[in-house]
Motif scaffolding. Sequence first.
Motif, PDB file in Angstrom:
ATOM      1  N   CYS A  91      37.790  24.775  34.498  1.00  0.00           N
ATOM      2  CA  CYS A  91      38.672  23.716  34.165  1.00  0.00           C
ATOM      3  C   CYS A  91      39.910  24.160  34.520  1.00  0.00           C
ATOM      4  O   CYS A  91      40.299  25.272  35.342  1.00  0.00           O
ATOM      5  CB  CYS A  91      38.533  23.905  32.589  1.00  0.00           C
ATOM      6  N   THR A  92      40.976  23.275  34.344  1.00  0.00           N
ATOM      7  CA  THR A  92      42.329  23.328  34.918  1.00  0.00           C
ATOM      8  C   THR A  92      43.278  23.627  33.898  1.00  0.00           C
ATOM      9  O   THR A  92      44.502  24.076  34.215  1.00  0.00           O
ATOM     10  CB  THR A  92      42.649  22.065  35.693  1.00  0.00           C
ATOM     11  N   THR A  93      42.845  23.363  32.322  1.00  0.00           N
ATOM     12  CA  THR A  93      43.982  23.512  31.534  1.00  0.00           C
ATOM     13  C   THR A  93      43.322  24.175  30.196  1.00  0.00           C
ATOM     14  O   THR A  93      42.032  24.445  30.249  1.00  0.00           O
ATOM     15  CB  THR A  93      44.384  21.966  30.815  1.00  0.00           C
ATOM     16  N   ASN A  94      44.338  24.769  29.554  1.00  0.00           N
ATOM     17  CA  ASN A  94      43.864  25.791  28.364  1.00  0.00           C
ATOM     18  C   ASN A  94      44.419  24.805  27.198  1.00  0.00           C
ATOM     19  O   ASN A  94      45.560  24.829  26.608  1.00  0.00           O
ATOM     20  CB  ASN A  94      44.466  26.867  28.463  1.00  0.00           C
TER      21      ASN A  94
ATOM     22  N   ARG B 100      40.330  33.478  20.300  1.00  0.00           N
ATOM     23  CA  ARG B 100      39.041  33.569  21.185  1.00  0.00           C
ATOM     24  C   ARG B 100      38.775  32.487  22.021  1.00  0.00           C
ATOM     25  O   ARG B 100      38.427  32.547  23.076  1.00  0.00           O
ATOM     26  CB  ARG B 100      37.926  33.780  20.377  1.00  0.00           C
ATOM     27  N   LEU B 101      38.976  31.155  21.471  1.00  0.00           N
ATOM     28  CA  LEU B 101      39.246  29.808  22.475  1.00  0.00           C
ATOM     29  C   LEU B 101      40.211  29.876  23.480  1.00  0.00           C
ATOM     30  O   LEU B 101      39.582  29.641  24.620  1.00  0.00           O
ATOM     31  CB  LEU B 101      39.300  28.648  21.461  1.00  0.00           C
ATOM     32  N   ASP B 102      41.361  30.618  23.215  1.00  0.00           N
ATOM     33  CA  ASP B 102      42.300  30.599  24.141  1.00  0.00           C
ATOM     34  C   ASP B 102      41.601  31.727  25.355  1.00  0.00           C
ATOM     35  O   ASP B 102      41.986  31.170  26.553  1.00  0.00           O
ATOM     36  CB  ASP B 102      43.668  31.426  23.566  1.00  0.00           C
ATOM     37  N   ALA B 103      40.873  32.688  24.968  1.00  0.00           N
ATOM     38  CA  ALA B 103      40.585  33.677  25.915  1.00  0.00           C
ATOM     39  C   ALA B 103      39.262  32.970  26.827  1.00  0.00           C
ATOM     40  O   ALA B 103      39.327  33.122  27.973  1.00  0.00           O
ATOM     41  CB  ALA B 103      40.019  35.044  25.106  1.00  0.00           C
ATOM     42  N   ILE B 104      38.468  32.262  26.016  1.00  0.00           N
ATOM     43  CA  ILE B 104      37.490  31.562  26.720  1.00  0.00           C
ATOM     44  C   ILE B 104      37.879  30.668  27.940  1.00  0.00           C
ATOM     45  O   ILE B 104      37.648  30.635  28.936  1.00  0.00           O
ATOM     46  CB  ILE B 104      36.516  30.849  25.813  1.00  0.00           C
ATOM     47  N   PHE B 105      39.118  29.558  27.554  1.00  0.00           N
ATOM     48  CA  PHE B 105      39.502  28.954  28.488  1.00  0.00           C
ATOM     49  C   PHE B 105      40.244  29.538  29.663  1.00  0.00           C
ATOM     50  O   PHE B 105      40.401  29.036  30.698  1.00  0.00           O
ATOM     51  CB  PHE B 105      40.469  27.827  27.531  1.00  0.00           C
ATOM     52  N   SER B 106      40.965  30.501  29.380  1.00  0.00           N
ATOM     53  CA  SER B 106      41.915  31.448  30.486  1.00  0.00           C
ATOM     54  C   SER B 106      40.665  31.846  31.372  1.00  0.00           C
ATOM     55  O   SER B 106      40.930  31.952  32.358  1.00  0.00           O
ATOM     56  CB  SER B 106      42.284  32.432  29.625  1.00  0.00           C
ATOM     57  N   TYR B 107      39.522  32.343  30.799  1.00  0.00           N
ATOM     58  CA  TYR B 107      38.426  32.774  31.640  1.00  0.00           C
ATOM     59  C   TYR B 107      37.869  31.515  32.615  1.00  0.00           C
ATOM     60  O   TYR B 107      37.515  31.881  33.709  1.00  0.00           O
ATOM     61  CB  TYR B 107      37.294  33.432  30.560  1.00  0.00           C
ATOM     62  N   ALA B 108      37.658  30.529  31.890  1.00  0.00           N
ATOM     63  CA  ALA B 108      37.381  29.367  32.671  1.00  0.00           C
ATOM     64  C   ALA B 108      38.176  28.798  33.930  1.00  0.00           C
ATOM     65  O   ALA B 108      37.764  28.719  34.982  1.00  0.00           O
ATOM     66  CB  ALA B 108      37.198  28.236  31.618  1.00  0.00           C
ATOM     67  N   ILE B 109      39.443  29.068  33.558  1.00  0.00           N
ATOM     68  CA  ILE B 109      40.662  28.718  34.270  1.00  0.00           C
ATOM     69  C   ILE B 109      40.475  29.250  35.801  1.00  0.00           C
ATOM     70  O   ILE B 109      40.474  28.929  36.777  1.00  0.00           O
ATOM     71  CB  ILE B 109      41.976  28.627  33.729  1.00  0.00           C
ATOM     72  N   VAL B 110      40.388  30.838  35.419  1.00  0.00           N
ATOM     73  CA  VAL B 110      40.379  31.528  36.888  1.00  0.00           C
ATOM     74  C   VAL B 110      39.236  31.362  37.890  1.00  0.00           C
ATOM     75  O   VAL B 110      39.196  31.806  39.025  1.00  0.00           O
ATOM     76  CB  VAL B 110      40.820  33.076  36.480  1.00  0.00           C
TER      77      VAL B 110
ATOM     78  N   ILE C  61      33.358  22.090  29.454  1.00  0.00           N
ATOM     79  CA  ILE C  61      34.358  22.881  29.190  1.00  0.00           C
ATOM     80  C   ILE C  61      35.808  21.976  29.768  1.00  0.00           C
ATOM     81  O   ILE C  61      36.973  21.976  29.032  1.00  0.00           O
ATOM     82  CB  ILE C  61      34.443  24.212  29.592  1.00  0.00           C
ATOM     83  N   GLY C  62      35.646  21.158  30.798  1.00  0.00           N
ATOM     84  CA  GLY C  62      36.853  20.746  31.674  1.00  0.00           C
ATOM     85  C   GLY C  62      37.155  19.184  30.656  1.00  0.00           C
ATOM     86  O   GLY C  62      38.386  19.046  30.910  1.00  0.00           O
TER      87      GLY C  62
END
Length: 418
Positions: free
Chosen positions: A207-210, A193-203, A163-164
């Motif tokens: 990963c470090t970016t969305n 939904r992609l935006d939400a998944i990457f935000s979930y991964a960042i916290v 994901i990163g």
Amino acid sequence: MALLYRPQPELLKQPYRSAARSAPPMDGRAQMLTNAAVKAARIKPRAYKMFDERGLFLFVAPSGLKSWRLKYRAGGKEQLLSLGRWPDMSLVDARDGADRARSLIAAGLDPRDRAAAAHADQFETVARAWFEDRRGRWSAKHARDVILSLERDVLPLLAKNPIGGIEAVQLLELVQSIEARGAIETARRIRQRLDAIFSYAIVRELCTTNPAAALRAELAPPPSVQRHPALVDIEQLKALQVAVDALEAAPRVKLASRFLALTAVRIGALRLARWSEIEELDGPAPLWRIPAAHMKLTRVRKADAANDHLIPLSPPAAELLRSAAENGYDTHTPIFPIGAGAIGDLYNRAGYAGRHVPHGWRASFSTILNEQCPTEKDVIDQALAHVPTNKVEAAYNRAEHLARRRDLFCRWAKMLAS
């Protein structure tokens, strides 16, 4: 890769909660561990556990060994995962390790399997963990739509990617390919939904970016809202009813059509209506109490009976129900056992295809009564179960205004009959 929607195994019912770590631990303790408490843990004659949160605990053995372990459930049975020894693994590291294990569990992988660790940062693992974390907030229908959209449009392309390492250009190509087949609204939802998944991964520091956040301005504008065809002239509505009455059709479908016209409810609520929902049918103030579960609400609000919707029944509506009950009924049987398209087919046969649909009665009711009763806009909206745009008002103004709504429905019935 077979990407079919399937019920998740038992182990996926242990949801991953927020990184704020506010949920109580599995043993019910409200107090989480601190570094000082871990360091001060004394050796005792018998082994004991010091719980942190959501199944994570420090195991202290009589030998002096202190190790981090995680309790979880898989296949309906309690399982135990060893994470590492203290002080080699700090409290922070133990929590991170527990978070990674929960992500694997949510994705259907066994965290005790070393091979599973290689999948921890893959997009599919994270996406399914996000889905399991959020699904409790959604209706079953919406949850199914979300996972099917991911399995159909996203996972075939991104499932195995770390994901990163996913870049914005990859996501842009993905959503533009969806747009290319004419599914503009689907592309918009996929981006969200992609935006939400990457935000979930960042916290969760996966990963470090969305990269999905940058796509908003690149998508095609949403399609214009298509209004339901609706007649907004009372004489035309009366003519529609006359045309329907003249057709050869099942009496229950005609009764359902007439009752829909008198109550202006959504077709789903009409088809789900049970006799047990009708109150004081032979009294001076008959009422239809539509359960919140049958309304267009969020999953949380559907579960609260305080959100039941009340329809004061006009004399013609009550009389129609009494006619429908003449042959006897069971309180838990449908009042109108009809198919989803039965009333719409009736209107099409009557010559009103493209001019009026069952849902159109809501627009008819709102438009005509707002013209006739301009000071009653709020009551009309309440009669239609429209949610106030003012969130403060929605939270605090619980006045039912039943008498004023009853007057509106009686006035509406007289207009349709005159």
